[in-house]
Scaffold this motif. Sequence first.
Motif, PDB file in Angstrom:
ATOM      1  N   GLY A 107      43.290  26.103 -11.327  1.00  0.00           N
ATOM      2  CA  GLY A 107      44.582  26.670 -11.588  1.00  0.00           C
ATOM      3  C   GLY A 107      45.349  26.500 -10.172  1.00  0.00           C
ATOM      4  O   GLY A 107      45.498  25.328  -9.796  1.00  0.00           O
ATOM      5  N   ARG A 108      46.223  27.512  -9.741  1.00  0.00           N
ATOM      6  CA  ARG A 108      47.104  27.555  -8.704  1.00  0.00           C
ATOM      7  C   ARG A 108      46.287  26.963  -7.445  1.00  0.00           C
ATOM      8  O   ARG A 108      46.843  26.364  -6.725  1.00  0.00           O
ATOM      9  N   GLU A 109      45.232  27.658  -7.377  1.00  0.00           N
ATOM     10  CA  GLU A 109      44.468  27.610  -6.078  1.00  0.00           C
ATOM     11  C   GLU A 109      44.227  26.044  -6.143  1.00  0.00           C
ATOM     12  O   GLU A 109      44.104  25.345  -4.677  1.00  0.00           O
ATOM     13  N   ARG A 110      43.596  25.418  -7.099  1.00  0.00           N
ATOM     14  CA  ARG A 110      43.016  24.186  -6.858  1.00  0.00           C
ATOM     15  C   ARG A 110      44.262  23.189  -6.412  1.00  0.00           C
ATOM     16  O   ARG A 110      44.125  22.169  -5.645  1.00  0.00           O
ATOM     17  N   GLY A 111      45.604  23.376  -7.079  1.00  0.00           N
ATOM     18  CA  GLY A 111      46.640  22.650  -6.629  1.00  0.00           C
ATOM     19  C   GLY A 111      46.876  22.769  -5.113  1.00  0.00           C
ATOM     20  O   GLY A 111      47.330  21.994  -4.524  1.00  0.00           O
ATOM     21  N   LEU A 136      47.049  19.792  -2.159  1.00  0.00           N
ATOM     22  CA  LEU A 136      47.942  19.626  -1.311  1.00  0.00           C
ATOM     23  C   LEU A 136      47.612  19.468   0.251  1.00  0.00           C
ATOM     24  O   LEU A 136      47.891  18.472   0.868  1.00  0.00           O
ATOM     25  N   LEU A 137      46.496  20.185   0.582  1.00  0.00           N
ATOM     26  CA  LEU A 137      45.921  19.979   1.734  1.00  0.00           C
ATOM     27  C   LEU A 137      45.185  18.962   1.911  1.00  0.00           C
ATOM     28  O   LEU A 137      45.220  18.239   3.017  1.00  0.00           O
ATOM     29  N   GLU A 138      44.321  18.703   0.788  1.00  0.00           N
ATOM     30  CA  GLU A 138      43.885  17.199   0.923  1.00  0.00           C
ATOM     31  C   GLU A 138      44.605  16.210   0.922  1.00  0.00           C
ATOM     32  O   GLU A 138      44.340  15.122   1.551  1.00  0.00           O
ATOM     33  N   ARG A 150      54.216  21.674  -7.733  1.00  0.00           N
ATOM     34  CA  ARG A 150      54.589  22.268  -9.070  1.00  0.00           C
ATOM     35  C   ARG A 150      53.007  22.863  -9.643  1.00  0.00           C
ATOM     36  O   ARG A 150      53.168  24.154 -10.278  1.00  0.00           O
ATOM     37  N   ASP A 151      51.976  22.263  -9.413  1.00  0.00           N
ATOM     38  CA  ASP A 151      50.936  22.722  -9.814  1.00  0.00           C
ATOM     39  C   ASP A 151      50.429  23.913  -9.032  1.00  0.00           C
ATOM     40  O   ASP A 151      49.548  25.155  -9.602  1.00  0.00           O
ATOM     41  N   ALA A 152      50.735  24.114  -7.764  1.00  0.00           N
ATOM     42  CA  ALA A 152      50.473  25.254  -6.901  1.00  0.00           C
ATOM     43  C   ALA A 152      51.398  26.195  -6.746  1.00  0.00           C
ATOM     44  O   ALA A 152      50.948  27.262  -5.976  1.00  0.00           O
TER      45      ALA A 152
END
Length: 816
Positions: free
Chosen positions: A632-636, A640-642, A665-667
Motif C-alpha cells: 500500500g502507501r508505505e510501499r509507495g 520513492l526513497l529507493e 500518487r501511490d504513496a
Amino acid sequence: MSLAQLHYTSATGGDGPGTGEAEPIRARFTAVDAAIPASVLTEAGPLLAYETPAGTAPRLPDTSLRALPEALSFSVLSDGSHLLARTVAVQPAPDSTVGFHAHAVHLPAGTRLPGNALPITACRSARWAATTPDRTLPGPLAAPPATGHARDREGLNDFAVSRGPWLAGVLADLRRLCGQEDAGRVVLVERQSADVARWIALACVALPDGLAERLTFTTYTRHPQRAPQQVVGVLPQDAHELTGPGFRVHTCTGPRPEGSGPEDAWAETAARIWRSRAPELFREAAELPGEPFAAGPVAVTALCAGIALGTTGRAAAAGWAAERPYALDAKRTRQLVDALTAPGVDDRTGPEFDAAGRLFAALDGRSPATTTAPLAAMLVTEAVRGGNGSVELPGRTAFSGPEGSAVASVLGPEILTELSSAGVGLDVARTVQLLRVARLLGVDCADLLPSVLRRLAPALLEAGDGEPGWAPALLELMDEQFDVRTALLGALDRIAPQDPSGVERLLGRVPLPFTGTQLLPHLRMCAEAPEAKAACGPDRVGAVHRVLRAAGMSPFAEPLVLRTAVGLVWEEGTVTAGEGRLLLEAATSDAHRTAGTWSHLVAAALGAPAADEEAPELAHDLLRGFPEEVTGRERGALLLLEFAREIRSDAAAPEWAERVRALRRDAEPVEAEVLSHAFGALAERLLAPDRPEAELYALVHSGDPDLVAAYDRAAREAGVLSRLKAEPAYAADCFGVWTAHPHAGAEWSRTADALLEEVLRPAVRALSADGVAAVEEAVGRSGSSGRAEAFHDWNRRGRGTLGRIGRRIAGRVRRG
C-alpha cells in the motif's frame, strides 16, 4: 503533717458598697497563718473573691442561701505553691446583705495534702469553716479537711452515666490540658457547682498518676475569662461570653452534643469505663506498662472486664498487647482475644485488623493454639469476606488443628467460587490474598491457577509509580507457593514482548524472584535494560545487543526477544535509519518478520530527515527483505526513497519525472521528508552538467509545482553556489538552462527568473572581471553569439533586464 490556713471574708454591716450586685464586694483577710508569705496574700485575694449569681437578692432566707453555689478551687501561685480553698456565700445576720467567706489551705511548692489525697477530695469536708475563728489562729491546723464526697461511689457512677454524652469530649480536652502548654481552659457549664465538683472528681479518677494532683480548677465563678485555673465551672447564664479560641466549652445542661465524639481512643475508652460503673479499672490499668494517656492499658483492662469498646479502642488494645505480649497472664490474654474476636461485631476497621494481625504474630508460639485460633480465624475471614487486602495473615501452622479445618470448610467453597469467576485477577491485591488464604487453609485450587495467573500477570503492569501496596503480599505468595511463582513468572515472560517497558517498570518497583532455573528470556532482558541503556548511552544498537545477551537466547532461535529488545531500548522515540540498517544486519529478515520489528524499520526509513543518506539504503533493503509485508502507501513511500537511491547511483530508468510523480500518487499521503528525498535527488541530478537533457526538459515542462520547487531548493544549496563561482562553464550552463525555456509555464518561469536574479547574479558579481569574461566566453561556446550577447546584456543592465528585450534576443538565438 500540718498545713497553714487563712480566712478571707467580705465586708459586713455598713461597710458594703451598696451600689449593686455587679460591683465587687470589698473583703479582707481576717485570719492568716504566720507561715504564709505576704506575696501569697497578694495573689490569694482575687482567687478567693466571690460574686453571687446574677439576680440574687441582697438578703436571703437560710434555705436560699445554702442553695447558692460554692467555689471550691485549687490554684497554682507564681512561686509554685498551691492554694486549696472553699468560698461560700454568707449572711452574718438576717438584716445584713449577702457576702462571702473563704477558707483556704496553703501548700508550699513540692508538697501535697496528707496521705497524698487529691485536692478534689476536700470538696464536702466538714472541716471547712464559713466564719472566721473567734481568736487568732495559734498555728497550722493539725489535720487537713477530710472528705466524704469521693467515697460516694454510686453517686459518682450515677453522675457519670447521666453525663455520658459529654464524657469523652470532656476527658479528651482534659488530656490536652495535661499534655500541652497553653492548652487553654476547659469550661464546664452546670446548674449546680456540686456537679462541676463531680466532673473534676471523675476526671481525677481517670487521669494518670501524677497528673490529677496538678489539675487546677474552680467549681464556680462569675467571670470565667478571668479565672486562671485549667478547669472552670460556670452557671449557664455566665457562659455566653466564652467565645475565644482558648476555651473548650461543654454545656452539660443543654441538648446532647452532635457528632461521633472526639477521635481520642483514651478518652472514649475512659468514658465507656465510667458509663459501665467500673472506675476501679483505672487503677488496674495504671499497673500496666505504657505512657500516660496511652489508650492500650485502659482498653485492655476494659475488654478483659467485659466492657464493649469501639473499633479504635479494640485496635489500641490489640496494638498494645502485640507490643507487650508478656504483660498479660494467660487468663487475661484469652479474655482479650475473646473480646477482640467476639461475634456480632460489625464495625471493625482496617487499623483494627492490622493490630489484630500483629497481636497474632506476637502470640503465635507463645500462647496455646486454642488462644490464638480465634484470631487466626477472624483474620482469614476478613481477608475472604471483608475484601481487606492488607490483613496480616497468620502462619500456616495456625490452621493445622481442628479449628483450621472448621474454618476451611466454611471459607473454602467461597474462595473457589470467587477464583473461578471472570473478574478474578484484575484486582491484584484481592487475587493475591485469596491465593494466600487458599494455601493457608489447604484449599485445592490447582486447576484454577493457569487462568487466574494469566489474568493476574497483565494487571501487575497497571501499578503507578513507587512500590505498589500489594507488592509485599505478592512476594510472600511467590515465596510460599512454588507453583504460583513458576506459573506467574511464565505468564509475565509471555506478555513481556507486547509491553516490555511496562514489565521493565514493574521489575523496577517489585523485585520479582526469577533467578532460578526457568529460562524467562524476556524477564531477564527487562531486568537488564536499565543498566544496559545507562551504560551504552547514545549507542542504542549497542544497548540492544547487550539486552539480547541477557536473554540467553539468539533472535534466530527465539525471534520475539528481538521485539522485546527493541521495545525496551526505544520505549520513547523512533529508530533512526542508520540504527534500522544495523538492526536489520543483526538478525535476518525472517527474525524481524516473526518478531514484528520490521514495522519499526519501515518507520525509521519513512521518518528519516531529508538529509539522512541512510534512509534510501534502508528502504532498498526493506523492499527486498519484506516484499509481502510492506504494501500500500508505505510501499509507495519506500519506492520513492529507493528511487532517490537509484538516481544518485545512476541506476534509474528513463522518464524520471513521470516515474517519481507516479510513485508519489501511490504513496499519498506521503511524508514530507520522503518526498524531499526523492524530489531532491532528482533535482540535484538535473543540476549536474552531465544530466540527461530529456529528463531536464521533462521536469521543466511538467508544470508540477513540487518538482520545480525541489529544483529551486537544490539550486540554492551551498554546493551549487560554490560551483557557480568556481567553474565558469557551470555558471554558463545554468544561465543557459534558466533562460532556455521561456514558454515552459508559469511555475518554471517564476523559478527561472528568481534563480537568475537571486542565485546566478550574486555569484557572477562576486567574480573578477576575468571571471565574468570566462563565463561570457563559456556561454558563447555553449550556444551562439546571440546567447553570449544576451548574457552580456543581462549582466550589464542588472535586475529586470532580461525582460521582453532579453527574451527576444534569446528567441533569436534559438531560431538561429
